[in-house]
Design a protein around this motif. Structure first.
Motif, PDB file in Angstrom:
ATOM      1  N   GLN A 195       0.806  -1.222   0.000  1.00  0.00           N
ATOM      2  CA  GLN A 195       0.000   0.000   0.000  1.00  0.00           C
ATOM      3  C   GLN A 195       0.841   1.275   0.000  1.00  0.00           C
ATOM      4  OE1 GLN A 195       0.212  -2.225   2.418  1.00  0.00           O
ATOM      5  NE2 GLN A 195       0.621  -1.205   4.384  1.00  0.00           N
ATOM      6  N   THR A 196       2.139   1.137   0.261  1.00  0.00           N
ATOM      7  CA  THR A 196       3.020   2.313   0.285  1.00  0.00           C
ATOM      8  C   THR A 196       3.641   2.618  -1.077  1.00  0.00           C
ATOM      9  OG1 THR A 196       5.014   1.063   0.905  1.00  0.00           O
ATOM     10  CG2 THR A 196       3.570   1.811   2.706  1.00  0.00           C
ATOM     11  N   TYR A 197       3.295   1.835  -2.100  1.00  0.00           N
ATOM     12  CA  TYR A 197       3.866   2.037  -3.432  1.00  0.00           C
ATOM     13  C   TYR A 197       2.859   2.723  -4.350  1.00  0.00           C
ATOM     14  CZ  TYR A 197       7.832  -0.719  -1.982  1.00  0.00           C
ATOM     15  OH  TYR A 197       8.943  -1.149  -1.316  1.00  0.00           O
ATOM     16  N   ASP A 198       3.394   3.475  -5.311  1.00  0.00           N
ATOM     17  CA  ASP A 198       2.546   4.220  -6.243  1.00  0.00           C
ATOM     18  C   ASP A 198       1.926   3.325  -7.309  1.00  0.00           C
ATOM     19  OD1 ASP A 198       3.154   6.745  -5.031  1.00  0.00           O
ATOM     20  OD2 ASP A 198       5.082   6.705  -6.067  1.00  0.00           O
ATOM     21  N   HIS A 199       2.629   2.252  -7.659  1.00  0.00           N
ATOM     22  CA  HIS A 199       2.111   1.359  -8.698  1.00  0.00           C
ATOM     23  C   HIS A 199       2.813   0.011  -8.562  1.00  0.00           C
ATOM     24  CE1 HIS A 199      -0.394   1.027 -12.277  1.00  0.00           C
ATOM     25  NE2 HIS A 199       0.561   0.337 -12.870  1.00  0.00           N
ATOM     26  N   ILE A 200       2.150  -1.032  -9.068  1.00  0.00           N
ATOM     27  CA  ILE A 200       2.692  -2.390  -9.001  1.00  0.00           C
ATOM     28  C   ILE A 200       2.868  -2.919 -10.418  1.00  0.00           C
ATOM     29  CG2 ILE A 200       2.197  -4.778  -8.305  1.00  0.00           C
ATOM     30  CD1 ILE A 200       0.767  -3.599  -5.852  1.00  0.00           C
ATOM     31  N   LEU A 201       4.036  -3.514 -10.669  1.00  0.00           N
ATOM     32  CA  LEU A 201       4.306  -4.141 -11.962  1.00  0.00           C
ATOM     33  C   LEU A 201       4.382  -5.648 -11.790  1.00  0.00           C
ATOM     34  CD1 LEU A 201       7.126  -1.895 -13.524  1.00  0.00           C
ATOM     35  CD2 LEU A 201       4.659  -1.523 -13.483  1.00  0.00           C
ATOM     36  N   PHE A 202       3.794  -6.360 -12.742  1.00  0.00           N
ATOM     37  CA  PHE A 202       3.984  -7.803 -12.855  1.00  0.00           C
ATOM     38  C   PHE A 202       4.834  -8.002 -14.102  1.00  0.00           C
ATOM     39  CE2 PHE A 202       0.098  -7.505 -10.357  1.00  0.00           C
ATOM     40  CZ  PHE A 202       0.348  -8.438  -9.351  1.00  0.00           C
ATOM     41  N   SER A 203       6.134  -8.203 -13.888  1.00  0.00           N
ATOM     42  CA  SER A 203       7.081  -8.274 -14.992  1.00  0.00           C
ATOM     43  C   SER A 203       7.445  -9.726 -15.274  1.00  0.00           C
ATOM     44  CB  SER A 203       8.348  -7.477 -14.640  1.00  0.00           C
ATOM     45  OG  SER A 203       9.277  -7.512 -15.700  1.00  0.00           O
ATOM     46  N   PHE A 204       7.051 -10.202 -16.439  1.00  0.00           N
ATOM     47  CA  PHE A 204       7.296 -11.580 -16.857  1.00  0.00           C
ATOM     48  C   PHE A 204       8.440 -11.621 -17.862  1.00  0.00           C
ATOM     49  CE2 PHE A 204       2.983 -11.367 -15.392  1.00  0.00           C
ATOM     50  CZ  PHE A 204       2.749 -12.589 -14.770  1.00  0.00           C
ATOM     51  N   HIS A 205       9.083 -12.771 -17.963  1.00  0.00           N
ATOM     52  CA  HIS A 205      10.123 -12.921 -18.979  1.00  0.00           C
ATOM     53  C   HIS A 205       9.490 -12.805 -20.360  1.00  0.00           C
ATOM     54  CE1 HIS A 205      13.501 -14.429 -21.276  1.00  0.00           C
ATOM     55  NE2 HIS A 205      14.237 -14.326 -20.191  1.00  0.00           N
ATOM     56  N   GLY A 206      10.197 -12.174 -21.279  1.00  0.00           N
ATOM     57  CA  GLY A 206       9.652 -11.956 -22.604  1.00  0.00           C
ATOM     58  C   GLY A 206       9.852 -13.121 -23.558  1.00  0.00           C
ATOM     59  N   LEU A 207       9.111 -13.080 -24.657  1.00  0.00           N
ATOM     60  CA  LEU A 207       9.239 -14.030 -25.758  1.00  0.00           C
ATOM     61  C   LEU A 207       9.035 -13.282 -27.072  1.00  0.00           C
ATOM     62  CD1 LEU A 207       7.114 -17.168 -24.720  1.00  0.00           C
ATOM     63  CD2 LEU A 207       9.611 -17.038 -24.883  1.00  0.00           C
ATOM     64  N   PRO A 208       9.665 -13.715 -28.156  1.00  0.00           N
ATOM     65  CA  PRO A 208       9.396 -13.092 -29.451  1.00  0.00           C
ATOM     66  C   PRO A 208       7.926 -13.257 -29.847  1.00  0.00           C
ATOM     67  CG  PRO A 208      11.375 -14.458 -29.553  1.00  0.00           C
ATOM     68  CD  PRO A 208      10.695 -14.767 -28.242  1.00  0.00           C
ATOM     69  N   GLN A 209       7.366 -12.240 -30.450  1.00  0.00           N
ATOM     70  CA  GLN A 209       5.970 -12.318 -30.885  1.00  0.00           C
ATOM     71  C   GLN A 209       5.749 -13.463 -31.860  1.00  0.00           C
ATOM     72  OE1 GLN A 209       4.619  -8.553 -32.436  1.00  0.00           O
ATOM     73  NE2 GLN A 209       4.518  -7.585 -30.416  1.00  0.00           N
ATOM     74  N   ARG A 210       6.753 -13.770 -32.680  1.00  0.00           N
ATOM     75  CA  ARG A 210       6.570 -14.827 -33.672  1.00  0.00           C
ATOM     76  C   ARG A 210       6.306 -16.166 -32.988  1.00  0.00           C
ATOM     77  NH1 ARG A 210      12.202 -14.073 -33.667  1.00  0.00           N
ATOM     78  NH2 ARG A 210      13.347 -15.963 -33.036  1.00  0.00           N
ATOM     79  N   GLN A 211       6.891 -16.384 -31.806  1.00  0.00           N
ATOM     80  CA  GLN A 211       6.645 -17.634 -31.094  1.00  0.00           C
ATOM     81  C   GLN A 211       5.223 -17.691 -30.574  1.00  0.00           C
ATOM     82  OE1 GLN A 211       9.609 -18.714 -28.194  1.00  0.00           O
ATOM     83  NE2 GLN A 211      11.314 -18.433 -29.604  1.00  0.00           N
ATOM     84  N   MET A 212       4.688 -16.538 -30.195  1.00  0.00           N
ATOM     85  CA  MET A 212       3.299 -16.499 -29.741  1.00  0.00           C
ATOM     86  C   MET A 212       2.360 -16.843 -30.905  1.00  0.00           C
ATOM     87  SD  MET A 212       4.223 -15.612 -26.779  1.00  0.00           S
ATOM     88  CE  MET A 212       2.622 -15.517 -26.063  1.00  0.00           C
ATOM     89  N   VAL A 213       2.645 -16.269 -32.072  1.00  0.00           N
ATOM     90  CA  VAL A 213       1.801 -16.508 -33.251  1.00  0.00           C
ATOM     91  C   VAL A 213       1.861 -17.984 -33.643  1.00  0.00           C
ATOM     92  CG1 VAL A 213       1.478 -15.979 -35.694  1.00  0.00           C
ATOM     93  CG2 VAL A 213       2.020 -14.140 -34.076  1.00  0.00           C
ATOM     94  N   LYS A 214       3.056 -18.571 -33.618  1.00  0.00           N
ATOM     95  CA  LYS A 214       3.200 -19.991 -33.967  1.00  0.00           C
ATOM     96  C   LYS A 214       2.422 -20.892 -33.021  1.00  0.00           C
ATOM     97  CE  LYS A 214       7.816 -19.798 -36.089  1.00  0.00           C
ATOM     98  NZ  LYS A 214       9.227 -20.252 -35.948  1.00  0.00           N
ATOM     99  N   SER A 215       2.254 -20.462 -31.785  1.00  0.00           N
ATOM    100  CA  SER A 215       1.568 -21.275 -30.780  1.00  0.00           C
ATOM    101  C   SER A 215       0.047 -21.178 -30.873  1.00  0.00           C
ATOM    102  CB  SER A 215       2.022 -20.856 -29.376  1.00  0.00           C
ATOM    103  OG  SER A 215       3.407 -21.081 -29.207  1.00  0.00           O
ATOM    104  N   ASP A 216      -0.449 -20.286 -31.732  1.00  0.00           N
ATOM    105  CA  ASP A 216      -1.893 -20.110 -31.893  1.00  0.00           C
ATOM    106  C   ASP A 216      -2.429 -21.159 -32.869  1.00  0.00           C
ATOM    107  OD1 ASP A 216      -4.485 -19.291 -32.216  1.00  0.00           O
ATOM    108  OD2 ASP A 216      -3.989 -17.426 -33.285  1.00  0.00           O
ATOM    109  N   HIS A 217      -2.994 -22.236 -32.332  1.00  0.00           N
ATOM    110  CA  HIS A 217      -3.481 -23.322 -33.181  1.00  0.00           C
ATOM    111  C   HIS A 217      -4.698 -22.926 -34.009  1.00  0.00           C
ATOM    112  CE1 HIS A 217      -0.564 -25.773 -31.245  1.00  0.00           C
ATOM    113  NE2 HIS A 217      -1.184 -25.846 -30.086  1.00  0.00           N
ATOM    114  N   THR A 218      -5.395 -21.856 -33.589  1.00  0.00           N
ATOM    115  CA  THR A 218      -6.570 -21.414 -34.361  1.00  0.00           C
ATOM    116  C   THR A 218      -6.140 -20.592 -35.573  1.00  0.00           C
ATOM    117  OG1 THR A 218      -6.894 -19.267 -33.251  1.00  0.00           O
ATOM    118  CG2 THR A 218      -7.811 -21.242 -32.174  1.00  0.00           C
ATOM    119  N   HIS A 219      -4.943 -20.018 -35.525  1.00  0.00           N
ATOM    120  CA  HIS A 219      -4.420 -19.129 -36.565  1.00  0.00           C
ATOM    121  C   HIS A 219      -5.303 -17.896 -36.757  1.00  0.00           C
ATOM    122  CE1 HIS A 219      -1.704 -22.399 -37.492  1.00  0.00           C
ATOM    123  NE2 HIS A 219      -2.726 -23.198 -37.751  1.00  0.00           N
TER     124      HIS A 219
END
Length: 338
Positions: free
Chosen positions: A182-206
């Motif tokens: 409660q003493t902080y101005d904002h909270i970040l949830f920072s996840f490890h990144g991945l290339p967007q192309r890998q996300m697109v390849k993982s979309d089985h619906t296309h």
């Protein structure tokens, strides 16, 4: 019937902070076709000819900042603690082994120990809460490749992801309480990144990935295996557990490599935006990591903290990873027995 085997696998760490060991680690890591998903020839030229020669000395310098004379790599230190605590929790009916996808202890050696112990079955848990082909997928591919060479194969099961495990969510929320959120101005949830192309390849619906600005912010059948969507879901659940409203936190992604577009928004840009808005104190979760490592104790606590201060902010506070939190050991026990 023999003991039941459990194989915990994390990403990996160099054997030391010396440049040759870091170079060896980076070569194995970045030559994985699931990590850099381009043709083998192009990957070899890129990794061995460009990335590793320039990155290894710089990474070695960073590893030296977090390396301990007593315990070595924090990632290995905490992973060994998790193995030991889970073994104690499960008792003599189980045999718990730890492996790293890259470097030591190897998956091959851990599987051999389980095989030689005549375990009746093996439960494999990749220690990545959110599924990604470059992490969880790579671990399971390696396990299946090795086990496929055995003449007798016991029952083997895998945990696809545990991004919404209630005990894990509670553990992250518990770790944050010591910092008085409660003493902080904002909270970040920072996840490890991945290339967007890998996300697109993982979309089985296309027909879903990156088709709208909010394609990842709600988990559906179309994106239930999407790393980004699972990340947003993890953040939502932790925020709900802590009573944090949607306007009080931001999901972002760190550790970008190369010039191709990665999952956005980038943590470094969000931090700059927060400073521009006059925010002074940021609390940062890294819920893609279950053990503190270079990406948490240095990238967030040092690099992002310095970037924020340079732009007018005052403090970036890392929420420690799960490490030896008993609630996370409860979560692992639940996964093994569930």
């Amino acid at each position: 019937m023999g003991k039941k085997g459990v194989l915990l696998v994390n990403l990996g760490t160099p054997d030391s902070a010396a440049t040759p060991d870091v170079r060896k680690y980076l070569n194995e890591f970045l030559m994985d076709g699931r990590v850099i998903d381009i043709s083998p020839v192009s990957r070899a030229i890129l990794v061995r000819g460009i990335i590793v020669p320039f990155r290894a000395p710089k990474s070695a310098k960073l590893y030296r900042e977090i390396w301990s004379d007593e315990t070595g790599s924090p990632l290995l230190h905490y992973s060994l603690m998790q193995q030991r605590l889970l073994q104690q929790r499960l008792g003599d009916e189980y045999m718990v082994e730890l492996a790293m996808r890259y470097q030591s202890p190897s998956i091959e050696s851990a599987l051999e120990r389980l095989k030689n112990a005549l375990v009746s079955e093996i439960k494999v848990i990749a220690l990545f809460p959110q599924y990604a082909s470059a992490s969880t997928g790579s671990v399971y591919e390696k396990v299946m490749k090795l086990v496929s060479q055995w003449l007798t194969i016991p029952n083997i099961s895998f945990t696809n992801s545990f991004h919404d495990n209630a005990l894990m969510i509670e553990a992250f929320a518990q770790n944050a309480q010591k910092h008085q959120p409660q003493t902080y101005d904002h909270i970040l949830f920072s996840f490890h990144g991945l290339p967007q192309r890998q996300m697109v390849k993982s979309d089985h619906t296309h027909n879903h990935c990156l088709k709208s600005a909010n394609c990842c912010q709600t988990l559906t059948d179309a994106n239930k295996f999407c790393y980004s969507a699972q990340s947003y879901d993890t953040a939502r659940l932790i925020a709900a557990k802590m009573g944090i409203g949607k306007d009080q936190y931001t999901v972002c992604f760190q550790s970008r490599l190369g010039n191709d577009p990665w999952v956005q928004p980038y943590t470094s840009q969000v931090i700059a935006d927060m400073a521009a808005q006059g925010k002074k104190r940021l609390l940062v979760f890294c819920p893609a990591f279950v053990a503190d490592c270079l990406e948490t104790v240095y990238e967030v606590s040092v690099e992002y903290h310095e970037e924020f201060k340079a732009k007018g902010g005052e403090h970036v506070q890392l929420v420690e990873s799960l490490n030896d939190n008993p609630l996370f050991i409860d979560a692992l026990e639940e996964m093994v027995k569930g």
